[in-house]
Design an enzyme around this catalytic site. Structure first.
Site, PDB file in Angstrom:
ATOM      1  N   HIS A  14       1.651  -5.614  -0.070  1.00 52.00           N
ATOM      2  CA  HIS A  14       1.742  -5.224  -1.474  1.00 52.00           C
ATOM      3  C   HIS A  14       1.819  -3.713  -1.572  1.00 52.00           C
ATOM      4  CE1 HIS A  14       0.874  -5.062  -5.789  1.00 52.00           C
ATOM      5  NE2 HIS A  14       1.296  -6.309  -5.793  1.00 52.00           N
TER       6      HIS A  14
ATOM      7  N   GLU B 140       1.931 -14.418  -3.894  1.00 52.96           N
ATOM      8  CA  GLU B 140       3.007 -15.390  -3.716  1.00 52.96           C
ATOM      9  C   GLU B 140       2.657 -16.495  -2.726  1.00 52.96           C
ATOM     10  OE1 GLU B 140       4.864 -15.018  -5.936  1.00 52.96           O
ATOM     11  OE2 GLU B 140       5.943 -13.133  -6.088  1.00 52.96           O
TER      12      GLU B 140
HETATM   13  N1  COA Z   1       5.816  -8.483   6.720  1.00 46.51           N
HETATM   14  C1  COA Z   1       6.064  -7.613   7.728  1.00 46.51           C
HETATM   15  N2  COA Z   1       5.966  -6.285   7.595  1.00 46.51           N
HETATM   16  C2  COA Z   1       5.599  -5.823   6.400  1.00 46.51           C
HETATM   17  C3  COA Z   1       5.322  -6.657   5.326  1.00 46.51           C
HETATM   18  C4  COA Z   1       5.439  -8.037   5.521  1.00 46.51           C
HETATM   19  N3  COA Z   1       5.204  -8.900   4.530  1.00 46.51           N
HETATM   20  N4  COA Z   1       4.983  -5.894   4.248  1.00 46.51           N
HETATM   21  C5  COA Z   1       5.051  -4.622   4.646  1.00 46.51           C
HETATM   22  N5  COA Z   1       5.430  -4.573   5.954  1.00 46.51           N
HETATM   23  C6  COA Z   1       5.599  -3.407   6.784  1.00 46.51           C
HETATM   24  C7  COA Z   1       6.961  -2.767   6.598  1.00 46.51           C
HETATM   25  O1  COA Z   1       7.927  -3.355   7.443  1.00 46.51           O
HETATM   26  C8  COA Z   1       6.668  -1.334   6.973  1.00 46.51           C
HETATM   27  O2  COA Z   1       6.603  -1.258   8.378  1.00 46.51           O
HETATM   28  P1  COA Z   1       7.160   0.065   9.129  1.00 46.51           P
HETATM   29  O3  COA Z   1       6.340   1.187   8.608  1.00 46.51           O
HETATM   30  O4  COA Z   1       6.930  -0.266  10.568  1.00 46.51           O
HETATM   31  O5  COA Z   1       8.597   0.165   8.736  1.00 46.51           O
HETATM   32  C9  COA Z   1       5.248  -1.129   6.435  1.00 46.51           C
HETATM   33  O6  COA Z   1       4.654  -2.419   6.384  1.00 46.51           O
HETATM   34  C10 COA Z   1       5.227  -0.519   5.055  1.00 46.51           C
HETATM   35  O7  COA Z   1       6.150  -1.236   4.269  1.00 46.51           O
HETATM   36  P2  COA Z   1       6.660  -0.758   2.859  1.00 46.51           P
HETATM   37  O8  COA Z   1       7.991  -1.358   2.631  1.00 46.51           O
HETATM   38  O9  COA Z   1       6.525   0.729   2.676  1.00 46.51           O
HETATM   39  O10 COA Z   1       5.616  -1.375   1.950  1.00 46.51           O
HETATM   40  P3  COA Z   1       5.806  -1.670   0.439  1.00 46.51           P
HETATM   41  O11 COA Z   1       4.696  -1.054  -0.265  1.00 46.51           O
HETATM   42  O12 COA Z   1       7.151  -1.325  -0.093  1.00 46.51           O
HETATM   43  O13 COA Z   1       5.722  -3.254   0.519  1.00 46.51           O
HETATM   44  C11 COA Z   1       6.263  -5.348  -0.350  1.00 46.51           C
HETATM   45  C12 COA Z   1       5.441  -4.065  -0.533  1.00 46.51           C
HETATM   46  C13 COA Z   1       5.694  -6.392  -1.270  1.00 46.51           C
HETATM   47  C14 COA Z   1       7.691  -5.051  -0.749  1.00 46.51           C
HETATM   48  C15 COA Z   1       6.196  -5.825   1.123  1.00 46.51           C
HETATM   49  O14 COA Z   1       4.866  -5.977   1.531  1.00 46.51           O
HETATM   50  C16 COA Z   1       6.989  -7.087   1.376  1.00 46.51           C
HETATM   51  O15 COA Z   1       8.196  -7.018   1.543  1.00 46.51           O
HETATM   52  N6  COA Z   1       6.305  -8.269   1.400  1.00 46.51           N
HETATM   53  C17 COA Z   1       6.987  -9.517   1.628  1.00 46.51           C
HETATM   54  C18 COA Z   1       7.584 -10.038   0.343  1.00 46.51           C
HETATM   55  C19 COA Z   1       6.536 -10.496  -0.640  1.00 46.51           C
HETATM   56  O16 COA Z   1       5.586 -11.179  -0.290  1.00 46.51           O
HETATM   57  N7  COA Z   1       6.752 -10.111  -1.905  1.00 46.51           N
HETATM   58  C20 COA Z   1       5.879 -10.449  -2.991  1.00 46.51           C
HETATM   59  C21 COA Z   1       5.074  -9.261  -3.417  1.00 46.51           C
HETATM   60  S1  COA Z   1       3.854  -9.693  -4.621  1.00 46.51           S
END
Ligand code: COA
Length: 361
Positions: A245, A303
């Site tokens: 998140h 989710e």
């Molecule tokens: N699975 C694997 N790796 C994940 C991850 C996940 N669910 N969520 C974050 N990461 C990793 C990223 O790959 C990144 O790794 P890196 O630094 O090696 O590249 C790191 O964690 C930071 O990710 P970042 O994209 O900056 O985090 P964010 O704040 O943008 O992420 C989400 C938030 C929700 C977009 C992300 O956690 C995600 O894509 N989750 C899966 C989709 C999901 O469940 N969405 C519903 C959200 S309520």
């Protein structure tokens, strides 16, 4: 500059607060745990709408008004709904909502709440070759959604769905709420603002994750080894759906609220065994993510248990984002009204980093 506007404060709001470090969600002065499983959706709609609409009726009257709106919307969309059925279920719902009047009053707001509840079951039934079931204006909102979907609604399943709608009703300045507020700031009507929110919610990084959670659970079950499956996904650079998140660095409190609801339904044998399996996968995923991404605290998000809950109440996975929207619409509307009331257009700046034209002498 952070491309995702991380930590930028773009609005003052009285509606909700997400405490990402503590793992708390406050909705208009109430903690999520106080509301989830205790308040009905119509009560939470009233809580969110209070002060943003004139002459807001009592909870009971509001529930009835939402029922009336379901009937009105059903009659309004009936002539066109069969044409929308071949679209994917989210696009069908969005297209059906686009024809609603674009006003700013309570009637417009209730129509938007009603539309999501009415369109999704109707589109799902048409997709199965069945006739849509008309709404019952006297039924509770969640129960009526299930009745329109399958012809009946057990009180236990209706209560579970109601708890879900309450749990996701609002959540700070998430992507879809921000999109809603941007459009509302132009003083476009509520339908335009909500369509913007719907567009943003659809993506898998936001509200589109729960369907893929089910696909992941099914794939892991077929593989027989959760840890190996999850490790392979990470090795391929994939994200594990239902985890991580932008704001929460601890467990998303909504995950626990929804897990408690699924547990209550667990006496139904298939839900109980699905929950037990999901809990095993959750533990494996947390461990795999802890090792793979030690620099980042990646925890279970809303989710993961949304997927289990919506599956248990009878929605197919392709409609999960629609049901998320059916809960979140109340928050979107309240945010739209709050933004409109500021009278201030949201208009940030971009920094130009492209080529510059040659100066003509
Ligand atoms: N699975 C694997 N790796 C994940 C991850 C996940 N669910 N969520 C974050 N990461 C990793 C990223 O790959 C990144 O790794 P890196 O630094 O090696 O590249 C790191 O964690 C930071 O990710 P970042 O994209 O900056 O985090 P964010 O704040 O943008 O992420 C989400 C938030 C929700 C977009 C992300 O956690 C995600 O894509 N989750 C899966 C989709 C999901 O469940 N969405 C519903 C959200 S309520």
């Amino acid at each position: 500059m952070a491309n995702g506007l991380d930590d930028v404060v773009a609005a003052d709001t009285v509606l909700s607060d997400v405490d990402g470090a503590g793992g708390h969600l406050t909705i208009r002065g109430h903690s999520l745990m106080e509301l989830a499983g205790r308040w009905r959706y119509a009560q939470v709609v009233r809580l969110l709408f209070d002060g943003f609409f004139d002459d807001l009726p009592s909870d009971t009257e509001l529930e009835k008004a939402i029922g009336n709106a379901r009937v009105e919307v059903f009659d309004r969309v009936q002539p066109m709904v069969a044409q929308l059925a071949p679209l994917d279920i989210y696009s069908g719902m969005r297209a059906g909502m686009a024809v609603l009047p674009d006003g700013d009053g309570l009637a417009d707001a209730l129509r938007l709440i009603a539309a999501q509840a009415v369109l999704t079951p109707a589109l799902l039934r048409l997709g199965r070759g069945e006739t849509p079931v008309a709404p019952d204006e006297n039924a509770d909102h969640a129960g009526d959604m299930l009745r329109m979907l399958s012809g009946t609604a057990s009180p236990a399943l209706a209560k579970a769905l109601d708890s879900y709608l309450v749990t996701v009703c609002d959540h700070g300045l998430n992507a879809s709420t921000f999109a809603t507020r941007v459009v509302a700031s132009t003083q476009a009507g509520l339908t335009s603002a909500i369509l913007a929110g719907l567009g943003a919610l659809k993506g898998p990084l936001h509200g589109g994750a729960p369907g893929p959670v089910i696909e992941m659970l099914d794939a892991i079950e077929a593989s027989g080894d959760a840890t190996a499956w999850l490790r392979k996904e990470i090795a391929h650079g994939e994200r594990i759906m239902g985890f991580g998140h932008r704001i929460y660095r601890v467990r998303d409190p909504r995950a626990d609220a929804l897990k408690a609801v699924v547990r209550q339904l667990g006496s139904r044998s298939e839900t109980g065994s699905r929950l037990a399996f999901a809990e095993t996968v959750e533990q494996a995923a947390l461990e795999v993510l802890r090792i793979a991404k030690p620099q980042r605290s990646i925890q279970t998000n809303v989710e993961f248990y949304t997927a289990l809950l919506l599956e248990a109440v009878g929605f197919p996975k392709e409609a999960f984002s629609n049901v998320f929207a059916a809960g979140r619409v109340a928050g979107w509307i309240a945010h739209a009204r709050e933004q409109q009331a500021t009278g201030r257009l949201i208009r940030p700046q971009s920094r130009y980093v492209g080529p510059v034209p040659d100066l003509v002498a």
